[in-house]
Write an enzyme that holds these catalytic residues in place. Structure first.
Site, PDB file in Angstrom:
ATOM      1  N   GLY A  66       0.110   5.221  -1.340  1.00 42.29           N
ATOM      2  CA  GLY A  66      -0.907   6.061  -0.732  1.00 42.29           C
ATOM      3  C   GLY A  66      -0.322   7.200   0.075  1.00 42.29           C
ATOM      4  N   GLN A  67      -1.196   7.845   0.864  1.00 40.11           N
ATOM      5  CA  GLN A  67      -0.785   9.041   1.606  1.00 40.11           C
ATOM      6  C   GLN A  67       0.347   8.729   2.591  1.00 40.11           C
ATOM      7  OE1 GLN A  67      -3.603  10.748   4.380  1.00 40.11           O
ATOM      8  NE2 GLN A  67      -2.616  12.747   4.336  1.00 40.11           N
ATOM      9  N   LYS A  69     -11.126  -2.021  11.874  1.00 38.80           N
ATOM     10  CA  LYS A  69      -9.909  -1.675  12.621  1.00 38.80           C
ATOM     11  C   LYS A  69      -9.964  -2.256  14.036  1.00 38.80           C
ATOM     12  CE  LYS A  69      -7.596   0.675   9.548  1.00 38.80           C
ATOM     13  NZ  LYS A  69      -6.349   0.135   8.980  1.00 38.80           N
ATOM     14  N   ASP A 120      -1.152  -7.386  -5.232  1.00 40.62           N
ATOM     15  CA  ASP A 120      -2.507  -7.318  -4.684  1.00 40.62           C
ATOM     16  C   ASP A 120      -2.515  -8.081  -3.367  1.00 40.62           C
ATOM     17  OD1 ASP A 120      -5.160  -7.427  -4.027  1.00 40.62           O
ATOM     18  OD2 ASP A 120      -5.837  -8.285  -5.938  1.00 40.62           O
ATOM     19  N   ILE A 121      -2.734  -7.371  -2.282  1.00 40.30           N
ATOM     20  CA  ILE A 121      -2.682  -8.022  -0.956  1.00 40.30           C
ATOM     21  C   ILE A 121      -3.737  -9.124  -0.847  1.00 40.30           C
ATOM     22  CG2 ILE A 121      -4.194  -6.328   0.171  1.00 40.30           C
ATOM     23  CD1 ILE A 121      -1.247  -8.179   1.803  1.00 40.30           C
ATOM     24  N   ASP A 180       2.274  -2.139  -4.247  1.00 45.24           N
ATOM     25  CA  ASP A 180       0.932  -1.553  -4.312  1.00 45.24           C
ATOM     26  C   ASP A 180       0.184  -2.178  -5.487  1.00 45.24           C
ATOM     27  OD1 ASP A 180      -0.220   1.388  -3.034  1.00 45.24           O
ATOM     28  OD2 ASP A 180      -1.247   0.627  -4.831  1.00 45.24           O
ATOM     29  N   TYR A 182     -15.462   0.790   8.589  1.00 49.12           N
ATOM     30  CA  TYR A 182     -14.011   0.991   8.723  1.00 49.12           C
ATOM     31  C   TYR A 182     -13.574   0.798  10.182  1.00 49.12           C
ATOM     32  CZ  TYR A 182      -9.631   3.746   8.616  1.00 49.12           C
ATOM     33  OH  TYR A 182      -8.332   4.194   8.741  1.00 49.12           O
ATOM     34  N   GLY A 190       0.862  -1.195   0.000  1.00 52.53           N
ATOM     35  CA  GLY A 190       0.000   0.000   0.000  1.00 52.53           C
ATOM     36  C   GLY A 190       0.888   1.231   0.000  1.00 52.53           C
TER      37      GLY A 190
HETATM   38  P1  NAD Z   1      -4.388   5.496   1.023  1.00 53.60           P
HETATM   39  O1  NAD Z   1      -5.779   5.191   0.574  1.00 53.60           O
HETATM   40  O2  NAD Z   1      -3.819   6.822   0.732  1.00 53.60           O
HETATM   41  O3  NAD Z   1      -3.388   4.393   0.450  1.00 53.60           O
HETATM   42  C1  NAD Z   1      -3.696   3.026   0.423  1.00 53.60           C
HETATM   43  C2  NAD Z   1      -2.880   2.386  -0.671  1.00 53.60           C
HETATM   44  O4  NAD Z   1      -3.197   0.994  -0.684  1.00 53.60           O
HETATM   45  C3  NAD Z   1      -3.184   2.942  -2.062  1.00 53.60           C
HETATM   46  O5  NAD Z   1      -1.991   3.322  -2.723  1.00 53.60           O
HETATM   47  C4  NAD Z   1      -3.853   1.772  -2.774  1.00 53.60           C
HETATM   48  O6  NAD Z   1      -3.561   1.717  -4.161  1.00 53.60           O
HETATM   49  C5  NAD Z   1      -3.276   0.588  -2.032  1.00 53.60           C
HETATM   50  N1  NAD Z   1      -4.109  -0.603  -2.147  1.00 53.60           N
HETATM   51  C6  NAD Z   1      -5.463  -0.658  -2.155  1.00 53.60           C
HETATM   52  N2  NAD Z   1      -5.866  -1.925  -2.317  1.00 53.60           N
HETATM   53  C7  NAD Z   1      -4.757  -2.681  -2.419  1.00 53.60           C
HETATM   54  C8  NAD Z   1      -4.524  -4.062  -2.617  1.00 53.60           C
HETATM   55  N3  NAD Z   1      -5.539  -4.920  -2.781  1.00 53.60           N
HETATM   56  N4  NAD Z   1      -3.252  -4.510  -2.660  1.00 53.60           N
HETATM   57  C9  NAD Z   1      -2.222  -3.636  -2.532  1.00 53.60           C
HETATM   58  N5  NAD Z   1      -2.373  -2.318  -2.368  1.00 53.60           N
HETATM   59  C10 NAD Z   1      -3.623  -1.850  -2.315  1.00 53.60           C
HETATM   60  O7  NAD Z   1      -4.350   5.195   2.599  1.00 53.60           O
HETATM   61  P2  NAD Z   1      -3.384   5.833   3.690  1.00 53.60           P
HETATM   62  O8  NAD Z   1      -3.994   7.097   4.154  1.00 53.60           O
HETATM   63  O9  NAD Z   1      -1.991   5.824   3.213  1.00 53.60           O
HETATM   64  O10 NAD Z   1      -3.598   4.789   4.879  1.00 53.60           O
HETATM   65  C11 NAD Z   1      -2.765   3.670   5.037  1.00 53.60           C
HETATM   66  C12 NAD Z   1      -3.250   2.906   6.255  1.00 53.60           C
HETATM   67  O11 NAD Z   1      -3.253   3.766   7.395  1.00 53.60           O
HETATM   68  C13 NAD Z   1      -4.670   2.352   6.144  1.00 53.60           C
HETATM   69  O12 NAD Z   1      -4.742   1.120   6.810  1.00 53.60           O
HETATM   70  C14 NAD Z   1      -5.495   3.364   6.897  1.00 53.60           C
HETATM   71  O13 NAD Z   1      -6.642   2.781   7.428  1.00 53.60           O
HETATM   72  C15 NAD Z   1      -4.541   3.780   7.986  1.00 53.60           C
HETATM   73  N6  NAD Z   1      -4.871   5.098   8.523  1.00 53.60           N
HETATM   74  C16 NAD Z   1      -4.724   6.218   7.770  1.00 53.60           C
HETATM   75  C17 NAD Z   1      -5.045   7.463   8.294  1.00 53.60           C
HETATM   76  C18 NAD Z   1      -4.901   8.727   7.499  1.00 53.60           C
HETATM   77  O14 NAD Z   1      -5.324   9.801   7.966  1.00 53.60           O
HETATM   78  N7  NAD Z   1      -4.311   8.694   6.309  1.00 53.60           N
HETATM   79  C19 NAD Z   1      -5.528   7.553   9.613  1.00 53.60           C
HETATM   80  C20 NAD Z   1      -5.698   6.379  10.352  1.00 53.60           C
HETATM   81  C21 NAD Z   1      -5.344   5.155   9.804  1.00 53.60           C
HETATM   82  N1  SER Z   2      -8.072   9.603   8.385  1.00 50.89           N
HETATM   83  C1  SER Z   2      -8.792   8.381   8.478  1.00 50.89           C
HETATM   84  C2  SER Z   2     -10.150   8.498   7.882  1.00 50.89           C
HETATM   85  O1  SER Z   2     -10.667   9.585   7.907  1.00 50.89           O
HETATM   86  C3  SER Z   2      -8.902   7.951   9.930  1.00 50.89           C
HETATM   87  O2  SER Z   2      -8.585   6.630  10.012  1.00 50.89           O
HETATM   88  O3  SER Z   2     -10.680   7.523   7.429  1.00 50.89           O
END
Ligand code: NAD
Ligand code: SER
Length: 325
Positions: free
Chosen positions: A24-25, A159, A65-66, A47, A155, A21
């Protein structure tokens, strides 16, 4: 303000790491930082996307693909990967639109990785949880580490279940799995991917490009937030801490700063006095209303020395200086 880099660099053995992944962000910035510590060739970005963002071209990338359990298992075993950071998931807003798939993606991937660790193929696992594990019956202010958790989103349910399974695999099978309940994360190097806290990133792009922003949450909706540099540093500090210091194997509360959309707008107006905000709440308001206003992270502070470095004003200045429009 620049976050201090104080990570451990082991000279005699470099862990081989995969971030699943990675585009992503969080993944984008996590891969970049891990590569500065462990060496670019030791940190594999993975990813679903065909190609990784150009910013990650300085090291290995694999399309993965996870949900393809056998392909993931073969790759990790053949490449002799030591540590997995599993980030692939659907976030809160996207998950509400596709609950069945959100449950599948958010849970099946976790089991694939936990099982590899249980079988001895991995030394350490990082899997992120979220403030979404809390729900409407949770005490909302300075939400404690141990408290009522009745999440009302798919969601949050995924979690919370994930946290229970991480703790179970640790106690039953000795899996060294570590986790953080991230607040909403704010960054400028990559865009957020479908969460309820995404407004707090988008606002900076609109403030600079249009001078105004329409928020999908109400003005007084306080949520816990964190600047990405703090989140990445916290993640790596947690993963590098000696195992005996990690007393919580579900997930640690972590706090940055908390603010409402109105307070964030006021902070932006210190730099852009003409900036204007308006409000058109949508379905994400109910999600935000079910989450805490602020977080008590004293367990993380006590167990492994966590401390946030960026407050709201510092984060706002960096965001306004760096978002590319
Ligand atoms: P994101 O959506 O920006 O990135 C997720 C990435 O996973 C994407 O690049 C997507 O292409 C990839 N992905 C999706 N399905 C996939 C698959 N089947 N196989 C492989 N890759 C795949 O998410 P993020 O913000 O980077 O968050 C990452 C983790 O952190 C998540 O578990 C999210 O729940 C957790 N999280 C994020 C935040 C936040 O504010 N960004 C807050 C709390 C928790
Ligand atoms: N930033 C995340 C969301 O809004 C919190 O896990 O889904």
């Amino acid at each position: 303000m620049k976050a201090k880099l104080k990570f451990v660099q082991t000279l005699y053995y470099m862990s081989k790491i995969i971030v699943i992944g990675s585009c992503g962000q969080i993944g984008t910035e996590l891969v970049l930082t891990l590569r500065t510590i462990y060496g670019a060739s030791n940190v594999i970005a993975a990813d679903l996307k065909e190609e990784c963002p150009p910013i990650l071209n300085n090291g290995p990338y694999i399309k993965m693909d996870i949900l393809d359990r056998e392909a993931v298992r073969s790759f990790i075993m053949e490449e002799k990967v030591d540590e997995v950071y599993l980030l692939a998931a659907l976030l809160s807003a996207t998950a509400e639109k596709n609950p069945d798939f959100a449950w599948k993606l958010n849970m099946e991937g976790l089991f694939t990785i936990l099982d590899l660790a249980k079988e001895g193929h991995l030394k350490k696992v990082f899997w992120p949880s979220s403030i979404a594990v809390f729900g409407p019956t949770t005490p909302a202010d300075l939400t404690p580490q141990h408290t009522i958790m009745e999440p009302s989103t798919v969601y949050g349910i995924s979690k919370q279940a994930g946290e229970r399974w991480c703790e179970y695999y640790f106690h039953k099978f000795g899996v060294d799995v570590r986790s953080i309940r991230y607040p909403g994360l704010i960054s400028y190097k990559s865009l957020p991917g479908g969460g309820t806290t995404d407004y707090a990133v988008d606002i900076f792009y609109k403030a600079k490009s249009q001078g105004s922003f329409t928020c999908f949450l109400k003005e007084d909706t306080a949520l816990p937030m964190m600047f990405m540099d703090d989140a990445i540093r916290g993640t790596i500090e947690l993963m590098q801490a000696p195992a005996q210091k990690i007393k919580i194997r579900s997930a640690y509360n972590l706090a940055g700063s908390s603010f409402t959309p109105a307070e964030l707008a006021t902070s932006i107006q210190k730099y852009l006095p003409d900036f204007r905000i308006s409000y058109e709440p949508d379905f994400r308001q109910a999600i935000a209303d079910s989450w805490p206003n602020s977080i008590d992270d004293s367990y993380a502070q006590k167990d492994w020395g966590w401390k946030a470095e960026f407050d709201t004003d510092a984060m706002v200045k960096i965001m306004l200086d760096n978002v590319n429009i």
